[in-house]
Design a protein around this motif. Structure first.
Motif, PDB file in Angstrom:
ATOM      1  N   UNK A 287       7.047  -4.224  -1.044  1.00 52.90           N
ATOM      2  CA  UNK A 287       5.912  -4.140  -1.828  1.00 52.90           C
ATOM      3  C   UNK A 287       5.645  -2.563  -2.442  1.00 52.90           C
ATOM      4  N   UNK A 288       5.573  -2.453  -3.914  1.00 51.85           N
ATOM      5  CA  UNK A 288       5.568  -1.323  -4.614  1.00 51.85           C
ATOM      6  C   UNK A 288       4.396  -0.481  -4.205  1.00 51.85           C
ATOM      7  N   UNK A 289       4.390   0.890  -4.701  1.00 46.60           N
ATOM      8  CA  UNK A 289       3.173   1.720  -4.423  1.00 46.60           C
ATOM      9  C   UNK A 289       2.189   1.045  -5.654  1.00 46.60           C
ATOM     10  N   UNK A 290       2.590   0.519  -6.846  1.00 44.07           N
ATOM     11  CA  UNK A 290       1.470  -0.007  -7.946  1.00 44.07           C
ATOM     12  C   UNK A 290       0.979  -1.036  -7.226  1.00 44.07           C
ATOM     13  N   UNK A 291       1.631  -1.931  -6.680  1.00 40.33           N
ATOM     14  CA  UNK A 291       1.242  -3.269  -6.135  1.00 40.33           C
ATOM     15  C   UNK A 291       0.044  -3.011  -5.216  1.00 40.33           C
ATOM     16  N   UNK A 292       0.323  -2.052  -4.236  1.00 35.40           N
ATOM     17  CA  UNK A 292      -0.352  -1.544  -3.236  1.00 35.40           C
ATOM     18  C   UNK A 292      -1.846  -1.202  -3.780  1.00 35.40           C
ATOM     19  N   UNK A 293      -1.667  -0.145  -4.854  1.00 40.58           N
ATOM     20  CA  UNK A 293      -2.986   0.417  -5.188  1.00 40.58           C
ATOM     21  C   UNK A 293      -3.675  -0.682  -6.161  1.00 40.58           C
ATOM     22  N   UNK A 294      -2.999  -1.534  -6.869  1.00 37.12           N
ATOM     23  CA  UNK A 294      -3.470  -2.732  -7.336  1.00 37.12           C
ATOM     24  C   UNK A 294      -4.482  -3.531  -6.491  1.00 37.12           C
ATOM     25  N   UNK A 295      -3.903  -3.501  -5.410  1.00 38.90           N
ATOM     26  CA  UNK A 295      -4.866  -4.527  -4.305  1.00 38.90           C
ATOM     27  C   UNK A 295      -5.978  -3.549  -3.964  1.00 38.90           C
ATOM     28  N   UNK A 296      -5.783  -2.502  -3.841  1.00 35.36           N
ATOM     29  CA  UNK A 296      -6.730  -1.694  -3.239  1.00 35.36           C
ATOM     30  C   UNK A 296      -7.977  -1.651  -4.377  1.00 35.36           C
ATOM     31  N   UNK A 297      -7.589  -1.721  -5.607  1.00 34.28           N
ATOM     32  CA  UNK A 297      -8.724  -1.639  -6.804  1.00 34.28           C
ATOM     33  C   UNK A 297      -9.233  -3.125  -6.717  1.00 34.28           C
ATOM     34  N   UNK A 298      -8.493  -4.052  -6.593  1.00 32.82           N
ATOM     35  CA  UNK A 298      -8.966  -5.504  -6.782  1.00 32.82           C
ATOM     36  C   UNK A 298     -10.124  -5.659  -5.641  1.00 32.82           C
ATOM     37  N   UNK A 299      -9.730  -5.323  -4.556  1.00 35.50           N
ATOM     38  CA  UNK A 299     -10.589  -5.636  -3.472  1.00 35.50           C
ATOM     39  C   UNK A 299     -11.855  -4.467  -3.393  1.00 35.50           C
ATOM     40  N   UNK A 300     -11.698  -3.420  -3.892  1.00 36.00           N
ATOM     41  CA  UNK A 300     -12.475  -2.238  -3.333  1.00 36.00           C
ATOM     42  C   UNK A 300     -12.444  -2.076  -2.026  1.00 36.00           C
ATOM     43  N   UNK A 301     -11.124  -1.606  -1.673  1.00 37.87           N
ATOM     44  CA  UNK A 301     -11.027  -1.770  -0.150  1.00 37.87           C
ATOM     45  C   UNK A 301      -9.642  -0.881   0.219  1.00 37.87           C
ATOM     46  N   UNK A 302      -9.649  -0.193   1.248  1.00 42.09           N
ATOM     47  CA  UNK A 302      -8.226   0.317   1.457  1.00 42.09           C
ATOM     48  C   UNK A 302      -8.316   0.103   3.180  1.00 42.09           C
ATOM     49  N   UNK A 303      -8.730  -1.147   3.551  1.00 35.35           N
ATOM     50  CA  UNK A 303      -8.849  -1.595   4.980  1.00 35.35           C
ATOM     51  C   UNK A 303      -7.607  -2.200   5.731  1.00 35.35           C
ATOM     52  N   UNK A 304      -7.178  -1.596   6.594  1.00 34.09           N
ATOM     53  CA  UNK A 304      -5.828  -2.328   7.436  1.00 34.09           C
ATOM     54  C   UNK A 304      -6.472  -2.863   8.591  1.00 34.09           C
ATOM     55  N   UNK A 305      -6.178  -3.818   8.931  1.00 35.13           N
ATOM     56  CA  UNK A 305      -6.889  -4.538  10.212  1.00 35.13           C
ATOM     57  C   UNK A 305      -5.726  -4.594  11.213  1.00 35.13           C
ATOM     58  N   UNK A 306      -5.682  -4.012  12.253  1.00 35.10           N
ATOM     59  CA  UNK A 306      -4.630  -3.841  13.296  1.00 35.10           C
ATOM     60  C   UNK A 306      -4.692  -4.976  14.107  1.00 35.10           C
ATOM     61  N   UNK A 307      -3.565  -5.693  14.405  1.00 40.03           N
ATOM     62  CA  UNK A 307      -3.666  -7.296  15.186  1.00 40.03           C
ATOM     63  C   UNK A 307      -3.055  -6.650  16.626  1.00 40.03           C
TER      64      UNK A 307
END
Length: 271
Positions: A1-21
């Motif tokens: 995954x690229x940095x741009x793709x990661x930032x796009x998902x952050x914007x889409x979900x209005x979230x920067x949440x990582x769920x630890x399994x």
């Protein structure tokens, strides 16, 4: 995954949440233990209920490898069911001499197809750079962690008064770039996040310690956010063990939603 793709998902979900399994067989709900693969069943339901709010999942490899060969099979199955647009982190904390690190990288990047792996910097460049040779894959380097023992070494100062973690940040920037290198920066070191951000203004941080460990999400955003967010804040126990009953996945969803709503407000405030 690229940095741009990661930032796009952050914007889409209005979230920067990582769920630890951190899927502990001793802690998962009792009704799952009769399943053929209890850990997989547990993780599957957590992922299904929290994927709307998470931009990353972080399986803690120790909880899987402790189960032996079947644990590795479970880990592979868990990684395969995570939606492809969501960033994946193998929380393995590897780092060894170069040829060994290269094989660790092949295991997590080629065999299991994780987007990233956590790496320890103690052995230096030749233990880290093999992980950086894979296109669109990431190293998440331990820099300033949230555990009590972090002060044993990370805050030791050299003859110029510079803490060791700062030397790690300065030196490692020569090995990678903001496109393939992130840093672990603990939320319980809130007063130091601003100092870390000054040294690495453009890199993403993986931030543990919010929730069960008492870190402040507001402080993390205030001191750590940059123009592309630059943060993935991890919550493990506070989400996945929100309930030990049959409603565990729904309870996890509620906790993930609470964090996402706070993150949305913080993104609107700082971006």
């Amino acid at each position: 995954m690229t940095r741009a793709e990661l930032f796009s998902q952050i914007q889409k979900k209005s979230s920067f949440l990582c769920v630890g399994l951190d899927a502990d067989l001793a802690k998962i709900p009792a009704h799952l233990k009769s399943e053929p693969d209890p850990i997989f069943s547990f993780c599957r339901e957590i992922i299904e209920e929290t994927a709307d709010y998470a931009v990353a999942y972080k399986p803690n490899i120790a909880f899987f490898e402790a189960l032996g060969p079947t644990g590795w099979e479970t880990l592979q199955k868990v990684n395969e069911i995570i939606p492809r647009e969501i960033f994946t982190i193998a929380d393995a904390k590897r780092g060894d001499i170069g040829n060994t690190s290269k094989l660790y990288a092949k295991a997590f990047f080629e065999q299991m197809d994780f987007d990233s792996v956590t790496v320890a910097p103690y052995m230096g460049a030749d233990s880290v750079t093999p992980f950086l040779e894979f296109e669109d894959k990431w190293v998440i380097l331990l820099a300033l962690t949230s555990n009590a023992g972090s002060m044993d070494f990370q805050l030791i100062k050299d003859e110029n008064g510079k803490p060791l973690y700062q030397s790690v940040l300065e030196k490692s920037q020569k090995w990678g770039s903001p496109e393939n290198l992130m840093y672990v920066v603990g939320a319980t070191r809130g007063e130091l996040i601003a100092e870390v951000r000054k040294l690495v203004p453009d890199h993403f941080f993986l931030v543990p310690g919010v929730g069960a460990q008492g870190g402040s999400l507001a402080d993390v955003a205030k001191y750590g956010m940059n123009s592309s967010c630059g943060l993935m804040v991890n919550s493990s126990r506070g989400i996945i063990y929100a309930s030990d009953g049959k409603d565990f996945a729904k309870a996890a969803r509620q906790e993930a939603k609470k964090l996402q709503e706070e993150m949305k407000s913080l993104l609107e405030k700082y971006l």
